[in-house]
Scaffold this motif. Structure first.
Motif, PDB file in Angstrom:
ATOM      1  N   GLU A   1       0.811  -1.139   0.334  1.00 12.41           N
ATOM      2  CA  GLU A   1       0.134   0.014  -0.035  1.00 12.41           C
ATOM      3  C   GLU A   1       0.591   1.084  -0.383  1.00 12.41           C
ATOM      4  O   GLU A   1       0.057   2.932  -0.530  1.00 12.41           O
ATOM      5  CB  GLU A   1      -1.459   0.096   1.536  1.00 12.41           C
ATOM      6  CG  GLU A   1      -1.678  -1.307   1.247  1.00 12.41           C
ATOM      7  CD  GLU A   1      -3.079  -1.077   1.787  1.00 12.41           C
ATOM      8  OE1 GLU A   1      -3.261   0.297   2.208  1.00 12.41           O
ATOM      9  OE2 GLU A   1      -3.654  -2.218   2.489  1.00 12.41           O
ATOM     10  N   LEU A   2       1.733   1.193   0.743  1.00 14.45           N
ATOM     11  CA  LEU A   2       3.462   2.494   0.566  1.00 14.45           C
ATOM     12  C   LEU A   2       3.971   2.754  -0.761  1.00 14.45           C
ATOM     13  O   LEU A   2       4.294   3.748  -1.078  1.00 14.45           O
ATOM     14  CB  LEU A   2       3.844   2.235   1.792  1.00 14.45           C
ATOM     15  CG  LEU A   2       2.393   1.818   2.922  1.00 14.45           C
ATOM     16  CD1 LEU A   2       3.031   3.014   4.594  1.00 14.45           C
ATOM     17  CD2 LEU A   2       0.947   3.632   2.827  1.00 14.45           C
ATOM     18  N   CYS A   3       4.697   1.451  -0.819  1.00 18.28           N
ATOM     19  CA  CYS A   3       5.483   1.414  -1.232  1.00 18.28           C
ATOM     20  C   CYS A   3       5.308   1.113  -3.149  1.00 18.28           C
ATOM     21  O   CYS A   3       6.185   1.565  -3.468  1.00 18.28           O
ATOM     22  CB  CYS A   3       6.990   0.150  -0.796  1.00 18.28           C
ATOM     23  SG  CYS A   3       8.013   0.466   0.734  1.00 18.28           S
ATOM     24  N   ASN A   4       4.280   0.492  -2.856  1.00 17.34           N
ATOM     25  CA  ASN A   4       3.950   0.300  -4.410  1.00 17.34           C
ATOM     26  C   ASN A   4       5.090  -0.747  -5.222  1.00 17.34           C
ATOM     27  O   ASN A   4       4.992  -0.343  -6.309  1.00 17.34           O
ATOM     28  CB  ASN A   4       3.257   1.228  -5.119  1.00 17.34           C
ATOM     29  CG  ASN A   4       2.380   1.321  -4.753  1.00 17.34           C
ATOM     30  OD1 ASN A   4       0.842   0.123  -3.975  1.00 17.34           O
ATOM     31  ND2 ASN A   4       1.850   3.051  -5.626  1.00 17.34           N
TER      32      ASN A   4
ATOM     33  N   TYR B   1       3.245  16.737  13.121  1.00 22.34           N
ATOM     34  CA  TYR B   1       3.070  17.188  12.174  1.00 22.34           C
ATOM     35  C   TYR B   1       3.243  16.015  11.284  1.00 22.34           C
ATOM     36  O   TYR B   1       4.429  14.911  11.781  1.00 22.34           O
ATOM     37  CB  TYR B   1       3.473  18.398  11.848  1.00 22.34           C
ATOM     38  CG  TYR B   1       3.142  19.615  11.540  1.00 22.34           C
ATOM     39  CD1 TYR B   1       1.681  20.154  10.736  1.00 22.34           C
ATOM     40  CD2 TYR B   1       4.034  20.159  12.668  1.00 22.34           C
ATOM     41  CE1 TYR B   1       1.688  21.494  11.324  1.00 22.34           C
ATOM     42  CE2 TYR B   1       3.563  21.492  12.803  1.00 22.34           C
ATOM     43  CZ  TYR B   1       2.037  22.096  12.439  1.00 22.34           C
ATOM     44  OH  TYR B   1       1.595  23.584  12.554  1.00 22.34           O
ATOM     45  N   TYR B   2       2.683  15.517  10.088  1.00 27.36           N
ATOM     46  CA  TYR B   2       2.955  14.410   9.241  1.00 27.36           C
ATOM     47  C   TYR B   2       2.842  15.537   8.374  1.00 27.36           C
ATOM     48  O   TYR B   2       2.277  15.664   7.222  1.00 27.36           O
ATOM     49  CB  TYR B   2       2.284  13.471   9.355  1.00 27.36           C
ATOM     50  CG  TYR B   2       0.858  12.442  10.333  1.00 27.36           C
ATOM     51  CD1 TYR B   2       1.879  11.841  10.314  1.00 27.36           C
ATOM     52  CD2 TYR B   2      -0.518  13.249  10.709  1.00 27.36           C
ATOM     53  CE1 TYR B   2       1.290  10.872  11.511  1.00 27.36           C
ATOM     54  CE2 TYR B   2      -1.021  12.451  11.394  1.00 27.36           C
ATOM     55  CZ  TYR B   2      -0.360  10.630  12.009  1.00 27.36           C
ATOM     56  OH  TYR B   2      -0.588  10.162  13.370  1.00 27.36           O
ATOM     57  N   THR B   3       3.974  14.854   7.543  1.00 28.00           N
ATOM     58  CA  THR B   3       4.852  15.476   6.467  1.00 28.00           C
ATOM     59  C   THR B   3       4.928  13.981   4.947  1.00 28.00           C
ATOM     60  O   THR B   3       5.759  13.196   5.598  1.00 28.00           O
ATOM     61  CB  THR B   3       6.576  16.379   6.343  1.00 28.00           C
ATOM     62  OG1 THR B   3       6.028  17.329   7.350  1.00 28.00           O
ATOM     63  CG2 THR B   3       6.459  16.569   5.376  1.00 28.00           C
ATOM     64  N   PHE B   4       4.588  14.541   3.599  1.00 26.17           N
ATOM     65  CA  PHE B   4       4.762  13.067   2.811  1.00 26.17           C
ATOM     66  C   PHE B   4       4.694  13.950   1.276  1.00 26.17           C
ATOM     67  O   PHE B   4       4.307  14.844   1.702  1.00 26.17           O
ATOM     68  CB  PHE B   4       3.665  12.404   3.363  1.00 26.17           C
ATOM     69  CG  PHE B   4       2.462  12.798   3.449  1.00 26.17           C
ATOM     70  CD1 PHE B   4       1.743  13.152   1.137  1.00 26.17           C
ATOM     71  CD2 PHE B   4       2.041  13.404   3.821  1.00 26.17           C
ATOM     72  CE1 PHE B   4       0.379  13.663   1.700  1.00 26.17           C
ATOM     73  CE2 PHE B   4       0.436  14.460   3.795  1.00 26.17           C
ATOM     74  CZ  PHE B   4      -0.621  14.186   2.754  1.00 26.17           C
ATOM     75  N   ARG B   5       5.446  12.736   0.832  1.00 26.34           N
ATOM     76  CA  ARG B   5       5.556  13.633  -0.495  1.00 26.34           C
ATOM     77  C   ARG B   5       4.443  11.832  -0.842  1.00 26.34           C
ATOM     78  O   ARG B   5       4.699  11.141  -1.691  1.00 26.34           O
ATOM     79  CB  ARG B   5       6.766  13.094  -1.115  1.00 26.34           C
ATOM     80  CG  ARG B   5       6.923  14.125  -2.614  1.00 26.34           C
ATOM     81  CD  ARG B   5       7.859  13.780  -3.366  1.00 26.34           C
ATOM     82  NE  ARG B   5       9.462  15.271  -2.272  1.00 26.34           N
ATOM     83  CZ  ARG B   5      10.682  14.812  -2.075  1.00 26.34           C
ATOM     84  NH1 ARG B   5      11.072  14.205  -2.990  1.00 26.34           N
ATOM     85  NH2 ARG B   5      10.403  15.731  -1.633  1.00 26.34           N
ATOM     86  N   CYS B   6       3.493  12.159  -2.303  1.00 26.89           N
ATOM     87  CA  CYS B   6       2.995  11.491  -3.233  1.00 26.89           C
ATOM     88  C   CYS B   6       4.010  11.542  -4.127  1.00 26.89           C
ATOM     89  O   CYS B   6       4.967  11.997  -4.677  1.00 26.89           O
ATOM     90  CB  CYS B   6       1.707  12.058  -3.548  1.00 26.89           C
ATOM     91  SG  CYS B   6       1.042  12.022  -2.010  1.00 26.89           S
ATOM     92  N   LYS B   7       3.963  10.038  -4.457  1.00 29.82           N
ATOM     93  CA  LYS B   7       4.893   9.897  -6.111  1.00 29.82           C
ATOM     94  C   LYS B   7       4.929  10.007  -6.827  1.00 29.82           C
ATOM     95  O   LYS B   7       5.276  10.579  -7.896  1.00 29.82           O
ATOM     96  CB  LYS B   7       4.103   7.971  -6.249  1.00 29.82           C
ATOM     97  CG  LYS B   7       4.818   7.270  -5.238  1.00 29.82           C
ATOM     98  CD  LYS B   7       5.340   5.661  -5.864  1.00 29.82           C
ATOM     99  CE  LYS B   7       6.002   4.952  -4.622  1.00 29.82           C
ATOM    100  NZ  LYS B   7       6.893   4.316  -4.724  1.00 29.82           N
ATOM    101  N   SER B   8       3.296  11.330  -6.675  1.00 24.59           N
ATOM    102  CA  SER B   8       3.400  11.783  -8.171  1.00 24.59           C
ATOM    103  C   SER B   8       3.876  13.188  -7.953  1.00 24.59           C
ATOM    104  O   SER B   8       4.038  14.062  -9.006  1.00 24.59           O
ATOM    105  CB  SER B   8       1.913  12.496  -8.025  1.00 24.59           C
ATOM    106  OG  SER B   8       1.527  13.118  -7.094  1.00 24.59           O
TER     107      SER B   8
ATOM    108  N   ALA C   1      11.995  -0.315  -2.228  1.00 18.14           N
ATOM    109  CA  ALA C   1      12.856  -0.803  -3.173  1.00 18.14           C
ATOM    110  C   ALA C   1      13.688   0.289  -4.437  1.00 18.14           C
ATOM    111  O   ALA C   1      14.992   0.363  -5.172  1.00 18.14           O
ATOM    112  CB  ALA C   1      12.287  -2.698  -3.987  1.00 18.14           C
ATOM    113  N   ASP C   2      11.906   1.143  -4.461  1.00 18.30           N
ATOM    114  CA  ASP C   2      12.597   2.565  -5.510  1.00 18.30           C
ATOM    115  C   ASP C   2      13.607   3.525  -4.887  1.00 18.30           C
ATOM    116  O   ASP C   2      12.970   4.474  -5.170  1.00 18.30           O
ATOM    117  CB  ASP C   2      11.432   2.462  -5.514  1.00 18.30           C
ATOM    118  CG  ASP C   2      10.540   3.252  -5.764  1.00 18.30           C
ATOM    119  OD1 ASP C   2      11.131   3.301  -3.640  1.00 18.30           O
ATOM    120  OD2 ASP C   2       9.090   3.291  -5.252  1.00 18.30           O
TER     121      ASP C   2
END
Length: 109
Positions: free
Chosen positions: A32-35, A92-99, A54-55
């Protein structure tokens, strides 16, 4: 008496089955998270979790319960495409989508 023991045993097993194991969380992170595959999944003595996909995507979590939050963030903010970065601070939660979309959201809302 036998019926009571069977009922208690069933409740106990049902309660145990409801808890995620580290293996469950590893698989959840992978799908679900790494894809992609998970290269590293570690939990330190203080409960902090480190995940490297892995990416090259990297995640730092205060605890394994945060995986549920990450799954919700992936669905709500990243359209299920996966996260490329994620970190958690006290507020906070800080995140970056694969997009490439990068956000910080308050833990309180």
């Amino acid at each position: 008496m036998r019926l009571l023991l069977c009922a208690l045993s069933a409740l106990f097993l049902w309660g145990c089955a409801d808890r995620n194991t580290q293996e469950d969380n590893y698989l959840e992170a992978s799908f679900e998270l790494c894809n992609t595959e998970v290269s590293l999944y570690s939990v330190s003595d203080d409960g902090k979790v480190r995940i490297i996909c892995a990416d090259g995507s990297k995640f730092a979590l205060d605890n394994e319960k945060t995986l549920e939050v990450m799954r919700d963030i992936n669905i709500d903010y990243c359209s299920g495409e996966g996260l490329s970065k994620f970190s958690e601070s006290r507020r906070y939660y800080t995140f970056r989508c694969k997009s490439g979309t990068q956000l910080s959201i308050n833990k309180g809302g």
